[in-house]
Design a protein around this motif. Sequence first.
Motif, PDB file in Angstrom:
ATOM      1  N   TYR A 251       0.821  -1.215   0.000  1.00  0.00           N
ATOM      2  CA  TYR A 251       0.000   0.000   0.000  1.00  0.00           C
ATOM      3  C   TYR A 251       0.857   1.268   0.000  1.00  0.00           C
ATOM      4  CZ  TYR A 251      -3.511  -3.474   1.047  1.00  0.00           C
ATOM      5  OH  TYR A 251      -4.327  -4.569   0.969  1.00  0.00           O
ATOM      6  N   ALA A 252       1.684   1.420   1.007  1.00  0.00           N
ATOM      7  CA  ALA A 252       2.503   2.640   1.105  1.00  0.00           C
ATOM      8  C   ALA A 252       3.514   2.733  -0.025  1.00  0.00           C
ATOM      9  CB  ALA A 252       3.211   2.693   2.455  1.00  0.00           C
ATOM     10  N   HIS A 253       3.924   1.587  -0.592  1.00  0.00           N
ATOM     11  CA  HIS A 253       4.936   1.588  -1.650  1.00  0.00           C
ATOM     12  C   HIS A 253       4.380   1.028  -2.956  1.00  0.00           C
ATOM     13  CE1 HIS A 253       7.486   2.554   1.658  1.00  0.00           C
ATOM     14  NE2 HIS A 253       7.348   1.378   2.223  1.00  0.00           N
ATOM     15  N   TYR A 254       3.099   1.242  -3.156  1.00  0.00           N
ATOM     16  CA  TYR A 254       2.438   0.694  -4.344  1.00  0.00           C
ATOM     17  C   TYR A 254       3.081   1.230  -5.628  1.00  0.00           C
ATOM     18  CZ  TYR A 254      -1.075  -0.287  -7.872  1.00  0.00           C
ATOM     19  OH  TYR A 254      -1.717  -0.719  -9.011  1.00  0.00           O
ATOM     20  N   ILE A 377      11.372   4.837  -2.328  1.00  0.00           N
ATOM     21  CA  ILE A 377      10.612   4.032  -1.370  1.00  0.00           C
ATOM     22  C   ILE A 377      10.559   4.718  -0.012  1.00  0.00           C
ATOM     23  CG2 ILE A 377      10.683   1.864  -0.080  1.00  0.00           C
ATOM     24  CD1 ILE A 377      11.709   0.565  -2.700  1.00  0.00           C
ATOM     25  N   LEU A 378      11.685   5.251   0.438  1.00  0.00           N
ATOM     26  CA  LEU A 378      11.688   5.978   1.708  1.00  0.00           C
ATOM     27  C   LEU A 378      10.771   7.199   1.651  1.00  0.00           C
ATOM     28  CD1 LEU A 378      15.492   5.798   2.586  1.00  0.00           C
ATOM     29  CD2 LEU A 378      13.627   4.659   3.804  1.00  0.00           C
ATOM     30  N   ASP A 379      10.723   7.865   0.499  1.00  0.00           N
ATOM     31  CA  ASP A 379       9.863   9.043   0.347  1.00  0.00           C
ATOM     32  C   ASP A 379       8.383   8.683   0.373  1.00  0.00           C
ATOM     33  OD1 ASP A 379      11.949  10.826   0.191  1.00  0.00           O
ATOM     34  OD2 ASP A 379      12.018  10.846  -1.996  1.00  0.00           O
ATOM     35  N   SER A 380       8.041   7.484  -0.116  1.00  0.00           N
ATOM     36  CA  SER A 380       6.628   7.172  -0.344  1.00  0.00           C
ATOM     37  C   SER A 380       5.818   7.045   0.944  1.00  0.00           C
ATOM     38  CB  SER A 380       6.493   5.896  -1.182  1.00  0.00           C
ATOM     39  OG  SER A 380       7.086   4.797  -0.523  1.00  0.00           O
ATOM     40  N   ASP A 381       6.456   6.781   2.088  1.00  0.00           N
ATOM     41  CA  ASP A 381       5.691   6.803   3.342  1.00  0.00           C
ATOM     42  C   ASP A 381       6.275   7.805   4.344  1.00  0.00           C
ATOM     43  OD1 ASP A 381       7.975   5.477   4.142  1.00  0.00           O
ATOM     44  OD2 ASP A 381       6.983   3.588   4.643  1.00  0.00           O
ATOM     45  N   LEU A 382       7.154   8.674   3.880  1.00  0.00           N
ATOM     46  CA  LEU A 382       7.819   9.615   4.766  1.00  0.00           C
ATOM     47  C   LEU A 382       6.828  10.557   5.445  1.00  0.00           C
ATOM     48  CD1 LEU A 382      11.170  11.379   4.020  1.00  0.00           C
ATOM     49  CD2 LEU A 382       9.274  12.700   4.926  1.00  0.00           C
ATOM     50  N   PRO A 445       8.020  22.925   5.221  1.00  0.00           N
ATOM     51  CA  PRO A 445       7.294  22.776   3.949  1.00  0.00           C
ATOM     52  C   PRO A 445       7.632  21.426   3.311  1.00  0.00           C
ATOM     53  CG  PRO A 445       8.300  24.943   4.091  1.00  0.00           C
ATOM     54  CD  PRO A 445       8.812  24.163   5.253  1.00  0.00           C
ATOM     55  N   ARG A 446       6.726  20.932   2.501  1.00  0.00           N
ATOM     56  CA  ARG A 446       6.855  19.592   1.943  1.00  0.00           C
ATOM     57  C   ARG A 446       8.169  19.403   1.175  1.00  0.00           C
ATOM     58  NH1 ARG A 446       2.850  15.729   1.573  1.00  0.00           N
ATOM     59  NH2 ARG A 446       3.193  14.076   0.040  1.00  0.00           N
ATOM     60  N   GLU A 447       8.599  20.409   0.449  1.00  0.00           N
ATOM     61  CA  GLU A 447       9.825  20.277  -0.327  1.00  0.00           C
ATOM     62  C   GLU A 447      11.046  20.125   0.585  1.00  0.00           C
ATOM     63  OE1 GLU A 447      12.053  22.454  -4.096  1.00  0.00           O
ATOM     64  OE2 GLU A 447      10.004  22.979  -3.545  1.00  0.00           O
ATOM     65  N   GLN A 448      11.015  20.728   1.759  1.00  0.00           N
ATOM     66  CA  GLN A 448      12.107  20.552   2.716  1.00  0.00           C
ATOM     67  C   GLN A 448      11.992  19.213   3.438  1.00  0.00           C
ATOM     68  OE1 GLN A 448      12.625  23.898   5.382  1.00  0.00           O
ATOM     69  NE2 GLN A 448      12.178  25.375   3.763  1.00  0.00           N
ATOM     70  N   ASN A 532       2.568  11.115  -4.476  1.00  0.00           N
ATOM     71  CA  ASN A 532       1.141  11.333  -4.230  1.00  0.00           C
ATOM     72  C   ASN A 532       0.409  10.006  -4.366  1.00  0.00           C
ATOM     73  OD1 ASN A 532      -1.543  12.085  -4.162  1.00  0.00           O
ATOM     74  ND2 ASN A 532      -1.267  13.882  -5.468  1.00  0.00           N
ATOM     75  N   HIS A 533      -0.033   9.464  -3.246  1.00  0.00           N
ATOM     76  CA  HIS A 533      -0.691   8.154  -3.263  1.00  0.00           C
ATOM     77  C   HIS A 533      -2.014   8.178  -4.010  1.00  0.00           C
ATOM     78  CE1 HIS A 533       1.974   6.059  -0.376  1.00  0.00           C
ATOM     79  NE2 HIS A 533       2.201   7.286   0.068  1.00  0.00           N
ATOM     80  N   ALA A 534      -2.628   9.331  -4.126  1.00  0.00           N
ATOM     81  CA  ALA A 534      -3.949   9.399  -4.755  1.00  0.00           C
ATOM     82  C   ALA A 534      -3.888   9.221  -6.268  1.00  0.00           C
ATOM     83  CB  ALA A 534      -4.610  10.740  -4.428  1.00  0.00           C
TER      84      ALA A 534
END
Length: 536
Positions: A251-254, A377-382, A445-448, A532-534
């Motif tokens: 799920y988190a790394h789909y 992968i680390l970013d996808s659920d960070l 902020p998200r970019e940081q 973006n998981h959506a």
Amino acid sequence: MEAALAACALPSLRILNTKPRFRCSFSNPSLPISPNSLITRKSSRFTTAVSSPPSSSAATSTNSPPEPEALFEPGSDKFDWYANWYPVMPICDLDKKVPHGKKVMGIDLVVWWDRNEKQWKVMDDTCPHRLAPLSDGRIDQWGRLQCVYHGWCFNGSGDCKLIPQAPPDGPPVHTFKQACVAVYPSTVQHEIIWFWPNSDPKYKNIIETNKPPYIPELEDPSFTKLMGNRDIPYGYDVLVENLMDPAHVPYAHYGLMRFPKPKEKIDREGGKPLEINVKKLDNKGFFSKQEWGYSNFIAPCVYRSSTDPLPEQEHEYPAPAASDKAALSKRRLSLIFICIPVSPGRSRLIWTFPRNFGVFIDKIVPRWVFHIGQNTILDSDLHLLHVEERKILERGPENWQKACFIPTKSDANVVTFRRWFNKYSEARVDWRGKFDPFLLPPTPPREQLFDRYWSHVENCSSCKKAHKYLNALEVILQIASVAMIGVMAVLKQTTMSNVARIAVLVAAVLSFAASKWLSHFIYKTFHYHDYNHAVV
């Protein structure tokens, strides 16, 4: 997480409000929960229970709470955070020509190569003169660590060897104890530098009686073992529990890797029930058996998931069938995650996935190429984990079992880690008063938050070099594009054929387009790549 990151090594809790209907319970929903209620004595054994849903007339036997077995060892002591070895960095990512500043357990460290003693040194990152960071200094021509604020110099034993401002005919103030820098015991094991977080001289030879955790496959020459590291914007406990959780991977790394699908998919991602049985828990950690292999948590930092158990734990499991032995002798894989407490809301991860197959690939493909997928992968659920940590803190880390609804065996490793954290460490890292454990850094902020450059690239020798060379290539492509247009302008009035003119124009356009694509690739790979998981 471990399965997801492992996929990139090869080429190819929700937290609920504690309303009655979500109350975590065991055999009786009306009983109150305490951390001790996680341990149910049965003769000399206890069960690693996870919370069961409220009883219902519609419930079937499949809804009964999972109970991974574990052996209880009475008389276990409270975990001492300052009587253990801690990893600092892989030595492949340390430059011997400069000092490096790192923080571990809230301690500011300077790591540098003492060419006189031919050893890595770990010292307090503070000059005794005016408290300037020694990691901002340099290594002078005599191999000493120099503070660049006033030029004081120190050897690998922490002794001050030079105070430029001291008169040569005056007292030898550089020999005073106050002029020395604290040195921590350190060693290199598994190509990683480790340190003991106590500079008291009585621990100088601690390596003779107490060694860092030993992982056999990291010393086996038949295994490949490329490493990576990254600073993580959430705390140690959230990092560890996430890496132990195989259920979140689909799920988190789909879409980030391929993994075996169940015969009957109940959703797009292919999640399924997981069987995880915990075998032992004490203040040194625990180990467990899951579907594809064996897992070990070696407190406080090492989580190992492997096709093979550690040698000292082989007797805990039935011997594999002859066919399984043949398969294991051919293809063996481990996932090694080393989780380092840095400060509240900050941690560092060192990872390596040793395997004895496809070894030649790591000799051909640069290390930074593997890091592209592993960082994604680390970013996808960070962001999920960054927010989760704050919600856990709101409810109190010691109340994790009450705040979270955990009805399935897939969470057995996570529940056992939280039990270890609660029982032996009072649900917090011992920062020894350096920080307020209930105060986390503000959310940037998200970019940081997703920044890769300062959290990884600057600390990875392979990615840093690739970033440098790809930036140079981008500039070369841009210059080439402009130069070709200039050539066309100069030769406009000459006898240059139309075919040649078109060829130069096409080459200029392609060169410019390649530079723009490369610029985008560099930004997404080495700076910021949102997930973006959506929309995946």
